[in-house]
Design a protein around this motif. Structure first.
Motif, PDB file in Angstrom:
ATOM      1  N   VAL A 170       0.840  -1.205   0.000  1.00 49.67           N
ATOM      2  CA  VAL A 170       0.000   0.000   0.000  1.00 49.67           C
ATOM      3  C   VAL A 170       0.874   1.254   0.000  1.00 49.67           C
ATOM      4  O   VAL A 170       0.636   2.203  -0.753  1.00 49.67           O
ATOM      5  N   ALA A 171       1.916   1.239   0.836  1.00 47.88           N
ATOM      6  CA  ALA A 171       2.831   2.393   0.875  1.00 47.88           C
ATOM      7  C   ALA A 171       3.539   2.544  -0.470  1.00 47.88           C
ATOM      8  O   ALA A 171       3.770   3.660  -0.945  1.00 47.88           O
ATOM      9  N   VAL A 186       4.031   5.522  -5.749  1.00 53.76           N
ATOM     10  CA  VAL A 186       3.923   5.569  -7.211  1.00 53.76           C
ATOM     11  C   VAL A 186       2.926   6.655  -7.647  1.00 53.76           C
ATOM     12  O   VAL A 186       3.037   7.214  -8.733  1.00 53.76           O
ATOM     13  N   LEU A 187       1.974   6.963  -6.775  1.00 54.62           N
ATOM     14  CA  LEU A 187       0.917   7.908  -7.152  1.00 54.62           C
ATOM     15  C   LEU A 187       1.234   9.356  -6.763  1.00 54.62           C
ATOM     16  O   LEU A 187       0.413  10.246  -6.977  1.00 54.62           O
ATOM     17  N   ALA A 246      -3.980   4.379 -15.037  1.00 61.68           N
ATOM     18  CA  ALA A 246      -2.868   3.632 -15.650  1.00 61.68           C
ATOM     19  C   ALA A 246      -1.785   3.342 -14.616  1.00 61.68           C
ATOM     20  O   ALA A 246      -1.183   2.261 -14.610  1.00 61.68           O
ATOM     21  N   ARG A 247      -1.539   4.296 -13.739  1.00 66.06           N
ATOM     22  CA  ARG A 247      -0.485   4.065 -12.737  1.00 66.06           C
ATOM     23  C   ARG A 247      -0.901   2.982 -11.747  1.00 66.06           C
ATOM     24  O   ARG A 247      -0.085   2.168 -11.330  1.00 66.06           O
ATOM     25  N   PHE A 258       0.967  -0.555 -11.553  1.00 70.43           N
ATOM     26  CA  PHE A 258       1.592  -0.978 -10.293  1.00 70.43           C
ATOM     27  C   PHE A 258       1.260  -2.441  -9.997  1.00 70.43           C
ATOM     28  O   PHE A 258       2.135  -3.246  -9.705  1.00 70.43           O
ATOM     29  N   PHE A 259      -0.038  -2.776 -10.101  1.00 65.90           N
ATOM     30  CA  PHE A 259      -0.421  -4.142  -9.738  1.00 65.90           C
ATOM     31  C   PHE A 259       0.003  -5.155 -10.811  1.00 65.90           C
ATOM     32  O   PHE A 259       0.190  -6.329 -10.511  1.00 65.90           O
ATOM     33  N   ALA A 260       0.164  -4.667 -12.055  1.00 68.59           N
ATOM     34  CA  ALA A 260       0.584  -5.588 -13.113  1.00 68.59           C
ATOM     35  C   ALA A 260       2.035  -6.016 -12.910  1.00 68.59           C
ATOM     36  O   ALA A 260       2.442  -7.092 -13.345  1.00 68.59           O
TER      37      ALA A 260
END
Lengths: 361, 148
Positions: free
Chosen positions: A307-308, A313-314, A324-325, A329-331
């Protein structure tokens, strides 16, 4: 240059000072390095209780000024970028004055990485597992222990970082105008999960001399130099006085001044199959950017630091790139969200933005 | 139009290579100033910009604007002296234009030059600019604009 040993850089320790002095020294030492009047330098510095703005920030938007006034916390503007921080005697600052020529690159991201990775090794030598988290943090197990930023002038640059030896999270929350300002127990607990200190990790407060020695050793090794304790040169004193005249003024503190209403804090929560997810966004209407996001709620995310990392990243994310970000990130990494899905983070962030963007556009 | 290591460097502009900035003499005699594509690649995504105010006289190689990227803050140094007659107000809301269109929408300020003829001779243009930037990129170990 000494042909029989490593290059020697200067070690300065300017002690405990109010922030105007510390930033006037930033300006003076950087200018002197650019002018070739001084050697490359590692400086340690400390602050009396201060709320420190990034160069482009506005006090009204970032700080709880009433609280600062009532508690004798000095508000000042840094010459470096990034976000507002609270700084007091429980932290130490470290900074390097160098030239791009000495580093062999002018790529600012690469320079940040190299310096932060070396500083992280120094912090780790104190007995914690500190790592660089792009672009500007050093963290231990997903929790921030050092924030950094830089300034440059021609070929010369200054890169500075904090190191949290002891840290009062609740006081930070009261000083900063961030979503957690509501100061619920949950908000404080959530902030505590994102920040740590040497005291918390080690169960003791390391002596300052040891902290300085470890950081100095790690930077000496990275840059293949030896540090020798030194003093400021005459030209730096002259530049310092001039810089102080500019910086130790309300005009400098208010150099950027924007109403708090242009930087709303937007919140939304949504109930998903996996539980409640809440997003708090610090939004800048002028540039249509999400400056920072905090996700809280009934999350069972593994690893917890994900989460951090997502929040990192955001940072400074244009609204149109948000989705998209988050997907990107999760991809790119293995995160176990239990019953949540990546789209839930997008949904709740969009919900927080909806009211603001609906009225602003 | 010169392209050096993937960085666009228009032939018709005047450059101060050391400060990584460009100048363009406009038909009305004023000079538009901005950052080069190479400067943008080194900086990364620019997130904030604070220009000096219109009406201010700025000497050659002094700052006309302060930009921030990746928490780095630094000056944009004008290639020629002059009085600022216009600042690009759109950049405050869209600083990303500096990276995406450094010679167009990403312009920073317009100056009324005080000594164009005397100072422009010290700037480089055309093929000389391309080779000067290539030398600078090599010295700075730069991989290329596309990778940055």
């Amino acid at each position: 240059m000494n042909e029989t040993g490593p290059r020697v850089w200067r070690l300065l320790d300017t002690g405990l000072r109010p922030p105007a002095q510390n930033f006037a020294l930033n300006r003076a030492l950087l200018e002197a390095r650019q002018a070739g009047e001084s050697p490359s330098t590692l400086r340690f510095l400390r602050f009396t209780p201060s709320a420190l703005l990034g160069y482009h920030q506005s006090a009204e938007q970032e700080l709880n000024l009433d609280y600062c006034r009532a508690h004798g916390i000095t508000v000042q503007r840094r010459i470096t970028g990034g976000g507002a921080i609270y700084f007091d005697e429980g932290q130490i600052g470290w900074e390097l004055y160098l030239t791009k020529a000495e580093l062999g690159t002018a790529d600012m991201g690469a320079i940040s990485r190299r310096i932060c990775e070396a500083a992280a090794r120094g912090i780790s030598a104190l007995g914690v597992d500190a790592r660089y988290r792009p672009r500007n943090d050093i963290e231990v197990d997903g929790r921030k222990i050092s924030g950094t930023g830089g300034a440059f002038d021609g070929d010369a640059l200054m890169y500075q970082g904090t190191l949290l030896i002891e840290f009062d999270v609740e006081r930070m929350l009261r000083v900063l105008r961030i979503p957690a300002e509501k100061l619920s127990d949950k908000a404080i607990a959530s902030a505590r999960e994102r920040v740590t200190s040497l005291r918390e990790l080690l169960g003791r407060v390391p002596v300052l001399a040891e902290v300085k020695a470890r950081i100095t050793a790690a930077l000496a090794k990275e840059f293949a130099v030896a540090f020798a304790a030194g003093e400021m040169v005459a030209a730096e004193h002259t530049r310092y006085q001039r810089a102080l005249e500019e910086i130790d003024t309300p005009g400098w503190v208010n150099l950027v001044s924007r109403p708090a209403s242009d930087a709303p804090i937007l919140e939304a929560s949504r109930k998903f199959a996996g539980g409640l997810l809440r997003a708090s966004l610090a939004y800048d209407s002028g540039s249509a950017r999400v400056r920072q996001v905090w996700f809280t709620g009934d999350m069972f995310v593994s690893p917890r630091r994900a989460v951090a990392d997502l929040e990192a990243v955001l940072k400074d994310c244009p609204v149109e790139e948000l989705e998209a970000r988050i997907s990107g990130f999760f991809a790119l990494r293995e995160v176990d969200l239990m019953t949540l899905v990546p789209g839930d983070f997008v949904t709740v962030a969009r919900a927080a933005l909806a009211a603001e963007i609906g009225t602003a556009r | 139009m010169a392209n050096v290591k993937g960085c666009n460097l228009p032939d018709d502009l005047y450059y101060n290579v050391e400060n990584n900035v460009w100048a363009r003499r406009e038909a009305d005699g004023n000079v538009t100033v901005g950052m080069t594509a190479y400067a943008c690649a080194l900086a990364g995504q620019i997130v904030s910009v604070t220009p000096k105010k219109a009406g201010k006289a700025i000497e050659q190689n002094k700052s006309v604007s302060t930009v921030e990227s990746g928490k780095w803050v630094g000056p944009v140094k004008t290639p020629v002296s002059g009085e600022i007659v216009a600042v690009n107000e759109d950049l405050a809301g869209k600083p990303a234009s500096i990276n995406s269109d450094p010679y167009g929408a990403g312009w920073m300020v317009k100056l009324k030059p005080s000594n164009w003829d005397g100072e422009a001779g010290g700037l480089v243009t055309g093929a000389a600019a391309a080779s000067a930037f290539e030398a600078k990129m090599n010295a700075e170990g730069f991989g290329g604009c596309s990778q940055a």
